[in-house]
Design a protein around this motif. Structure first.
Motif, short mmCIF file in Angstrom:
data_model
loop_
_atom_site.label_atom_id
_atom_site.label_comp_id
_atom_site.label_asym_id
_atom_site.label_seq_id
_atom_site.Cartn_x
_atom_site.Cartn_y
_atom_site.Cartn_z
N ILE A 1 -50.70 4.28 -8.12
CA ILE A 1 -51.59 4.07 -6.93
C ILE A 1 -52.28 2.89 -6.92
O ILE A 1 -52.76 2.15 -7.83
CB ILE A 1 -52.38 5.30 -6.61
N SER A 2 -52.81 2.40 -5.53
CA SER A 2 -53.45 1.04 -5.43
C SER A 2 -54.87 1.41 -5.77
O SER A 2 -55.42 2.36 -5.61
CB SER A 2 -53.31 0.61 -4.01
N SER A 3 -55.68 0.23 -6.04
CA SER A 3 -56.93 0.22 -6.13
C SER A 3 -57.72 0.36 -4.86
O SER A 3 -57.14 -0.16 -3.73
CB SER A 3 -57.42 -1.13 -6.82
N VAL B 1 -50.55 -6.69 -6.56
CA VAL B 1 -49.55 -6.95 -5.32
C VAL B 1 -50.35 -6.39 -4.16
O VAL B 1 -50.95 -5.31 -4.18
CB VAL B 1 -48.43 -6.33 -5.77
N GLN B 2 -50.16 -7.12 -2.92
CA GLN B 2 -50.78 -6.25 -1.69
C GLN B 2 -50.03 -4.83 -1.55
O GLN B 2 -48.75 -5.12 -1.40
CB GLN B 2 -50.82 -7.16 -0.58
N ARG C 1 -48.68 -15.23 -3.49
CA ARG C 1 -48.42 -13.83 -3.36
C ARG C 1 -49.44 -12.77 -4.17
O ARG C 1 -49.52 -11.54 -3.65
CB ARG C 1 -46.86 -13.41 -3.46
N TRP C 2 -49.65 -13.08 -5.38
CA TRP C 2 -50.36 -11.85 -6.13
C TRP C 2 -51.00 -12.54 -7.49
O TRP C 2 -51.10 -13.83 -7.51
CB TRP C 2 -49.23 -10.92 -6.94
N ALA C 3 -51.81 -11.83 -8.19
CA ALA C 3 -52.94 -12.38 -8.99
C ALA C 3 -52.28 -13.03 -10.35
O ALA C 3 -52.55 -14.07 -10.63
CB ALA C 3 -53.84 -11.22 -9.20
N ASP C 4 -51.37 -12.19 -10.91
CA ASP C 4 -50.83 -12.49 -12.19
C ASP C 4 -49.52 -12.05 -12.56
O ASP C 4 -49.25 -10.99 -12.04
CB ASP C 4 -51.96 -12.64 -13.38
N VAL C 5 -48.76 -12.70 -13.44
CA VAL C 5 -47.55 -12.13 -14.04
C VAL C 5 -47.67 -11.98 -15.33
O VAL C 5 -47.95 -12.96 -16.17
CB VAL C 5 -46.18 -12.75 -13.69
N THR D 1 -54.89 -3.62 -3.72
CA THR D 1 -53.62 -3.91 -4.34
C THR D 1 -53.22 -3.04 -5.22
O THR D 1 -54.03 -1.92 -5.60
CB THR D 1 -54.29 -5.36 -4.97
N THR D 2 -52.07 -3.43 -5.74
CA THR D 2 -51.57 -2.52 -6.86
C THR D 2 -50.77 -3.21 -7.77
O THR D 2 -50.59 -4.53 -7.71
CB THR D 2 -50.46 -1.59 -6.20
N ASP D 3 -50.42 -2.75 -9.31
CA ASP D 3 -49.65 -3.25 -10.03
C ASP D 3 -48.12 -2.69 -9.99
O ASP D 3 -48.03 -1.58 -9.86
CB ASP D 3 -50.29 -3.05 -11.47
#
Lengths: 421, 421
Positions: free
Chosen positions: A300-302, A272-273, A334-338, A307-309
């Motif tokens: 915390i984000s990468s 997620v951005q 919007r994001w990579a995967d669910v 992006t973050t989870d």
């Protein structure tokens, strides 16, 4: 003379014989010099049977008619309890939610009590009558339509009436004789608690304890109505739920118990951005679909791609719907995967004593480590620690924590007939 | 656009499947361009099951609570029918008796309708909704308590609503497709009637026909509400009950049918002093005990001792109580003896045509004589002849009269599934 509100659940009213036993207890309470108001749930499985009929007639029934249907269950048990009381020589009068002045919002199926004006109940009490009020139901002030308070709403009816009548205590009867340090079916040496404060009960209820409905405890806390959890199968005094966390002296604060919950699923959204508003979009979409989320974690984000989870839990029943919703949003890029996981369990340790016990979090983790149980999510509140583990590790985790914090006793807990619920 | 009130009995609503069939019919009536108000009885055996539960809890239950209990049955069927209608794409709204403005006397268990103020129903109709009203129940104007109208009260609810809403017709649905010239289970060639007048229907209902409740026909006659008896299992137009005896031209007046009744007992008091007030004492004692008497016969007195015999019939259920009561009075020396006989049957011939058929009484007696059936009591009204015979002769007597007056047809009557009631 005390004013006692007693609430009897469906398992306490499952047959004519049980109804007579309940009536005998009510009459004894009255003869001991108390004013008595009784709130009844529907008998045994009545509500489920009515739901089943409705399903056969219309799988998507109109909410107003559903409320008209379900409230019949409480009217039946209500009238039967009043009749049984009369056979023991006391005078009883039954009231529908509407007659007892339970005014609600108009949201059928899950209405909230907005006011209780129990003028007719007060009048009947003054005429020396035992008052029987149908639980779970009210009436919408504007439309005069019958409403229901959602599952477990009878507890809320009882507490709300107790508050409006300024009762001394609200006794909640079921087939369990109190609040235990853990579910006795999982932890055999679980102990019955004599007393706990509202905040502790709220945490336990929120973390999987089924003994009291969350909303009723919130109501009791707001109006400071002492609740007593008792069994209609025994004369055990049960467990008192009263008082505020702040009023417990540090030296008396203890750890209350361990609760478990295997009714949730875990959803993780990857990539997620990490910009303002992205998480809000997720939770707004879920809220609009009326999916309640429970635990939420965002780490915390990468550093590389900012992006973050986000991981959260929600009722397992709503899981597939939530997944579908989020997968749609994913298609919009919007994001990579669910990721979806419904094999999880939640174990919690609750107690005011946590404030004065340093190192509880460390001991908690060590207890699970010693059983080789992995902690997948971890959150804390002022008086609670919760871990998400594999569902098949849940019972083991509860026993380990119960042992580690010496919550057990020497005896195996008494579990009364019918504790299957 | 017509306003149609439809009443569905318990046998028409005994399962989810039947409820859906009824809903389909209701929606079809609405789509045909009518305004539709529906009155529902409780599903199948619900009322009996509730009565059984009450009996177990308290053999002498308070009447107010009994009403609270029993009215739950109609609320359940009501809500389910509304749900089923919604599944067929029409909009329905259900009303309790109270919400529909059915105001009654305060006599619990057997209240009478004093007024119907169906403002909310009218409003819902104006909003193009199908209205579903719970039968058999009302609300006492003063105490605001729930009341019931006695067994079969849903028919009365339907007729009273039809009158208050100025409906074009009140359709009464059950598992029988109309009013027959005789009970088809006893007389196989009984014919369905197309039409009869209120007075004829009243006589038939009073003489054992179970198809319509006496009180509902009285109400329909008083407010001139046409009733139609139909089956919810077929599309047969059924039987119209409308119009007054006086309005039937002599040449159109016919004999309507034969009815039988084996629910009564016969009591004879021997040697009653033939002085003013002696008979009154008997009937006052019975009235005070709420025993309804039906036929009464007193013959001329004996010349020797100026005493007479009084014979009357009453519901067989009340027989033992009546006998006990009269035996007590006998001990006070009032009369010689009391005889009791519960092996009797009552056969009646009804029809407006009787006025223009000379010799009906003679033919009636001859028909029974030809079967070697003895007439034990004999009474007549303007449009009815009734004989009391041995119970075991009852079916034979009905067939003989049906034949004698050529009421039958060529075909065996169609009896629909479930006509066991």
């Amino acid at each position: 003379m005390a004013l006692v509100v007693q609430k009897y659940g469906g398992s306490s009213l499952e047959s004519a014989e049980r109804i007579r036993a309940v009536a005998e207890r009510i009459v004894a309470t009255k003869k001991a010099g108390n004013e008595v108001v009784v709130v009844c749930s529907a008998m045994g499985d009545t509500t489920d049977e009515l739901l089943d009929l409705a399903e056969q007639v219309n799988p998507v029934p109109p909410a107003r008619e559903m409320d008209m249907l379900l409230t019949a269950g409480e009217r039946i048990s209500n009238a039967l309890v009043a009749m049984a009381i009369s056979s023991f020589g006391a005078e009883a009068q039954s009231f529908t939610g509407s007659q007892a002045g339970v005014l609600t919002t108009e949201r059928h199926g899950n209405a909230r009590i907005v006011d209780v004006t129990p003028g007719r109940v007060r009048e009947a009490l003054d005429n020396d009558k035992i008052c029987i009020v149908a639980g779970f139901q009210g009436v919408n002030k504007d439309s005069r339509d019958v409403t229901t308070l959602g599952r477990g709403g009878s507890d809320t009816t009882a507490v709300a009436l107790a508050a409006a009548l300024d009762a001394d205590v609200c006794e909640i009867y079921s087939d369990v004789d109190g609040v235990y340090t853990a579910d006795p079916r999982i932890v055999p040496d679980a102990q019955k608690l004599e007393k706990l404060c509202f905040e502790e009960m709220l945490e336990l209820a929120a973390c999987g304890s089924k003994i009291l409905v969350l909303r009723s405890v919130e109501y009791a806390r707001a109006f400071n109505v002492p609740m007593r959890v008792r069994s209609s199968y025994s004369n055990d005094p049960g467990t008192l739920v009263a008082g505020s966390l702040e009023d417990i002296p540090v030296e008396e604060a203890v750890l209350t118990g361990v609760s478990t919950d295997n009714s949730e699923a875990k959803i993780t959204i990857l990539g997620v951005q990490d910009t303002p508003g992205e998480a809000a979009k997720v939770f707004r979409a879920l809220a609009d679909a009326e999916i309640n989320i429970d635990m939420v974690l965002q780490n915390i984000s990468s550093v590389e791609d900012n992006t973050t989870d986000i991981t959260f839990t929600c009722p397992r029943n709503d899981g597939p719907r939530a997944l579908e919703l989020l997968s749609k949003l994913q298609d919009e890029g919007r994001w990579a995967d669910v990721l979806y996981d419904d094999q999880i369990g939640k174990v919690s340790l609750v107690g005011a004593g946590m404030k004065s016990h340093p190192g509880v979090t460390a001991e908690f983790s060590e207890a699970l480590r010693d059983q080789n149980i992995n902690i997948e999510m971890f959150t804390t509140s002022e008086i609670r620690i919760t871990a998400v583990v594999r569902e098949h590790d849940l019972a083991n985790a509860a026993r380990a924590l119960h042992d580690k914090f010496r919550l057990g006793g020497d005896e195996v807990a008494t579990v009364y007939a019918g504790t299957g619920r």
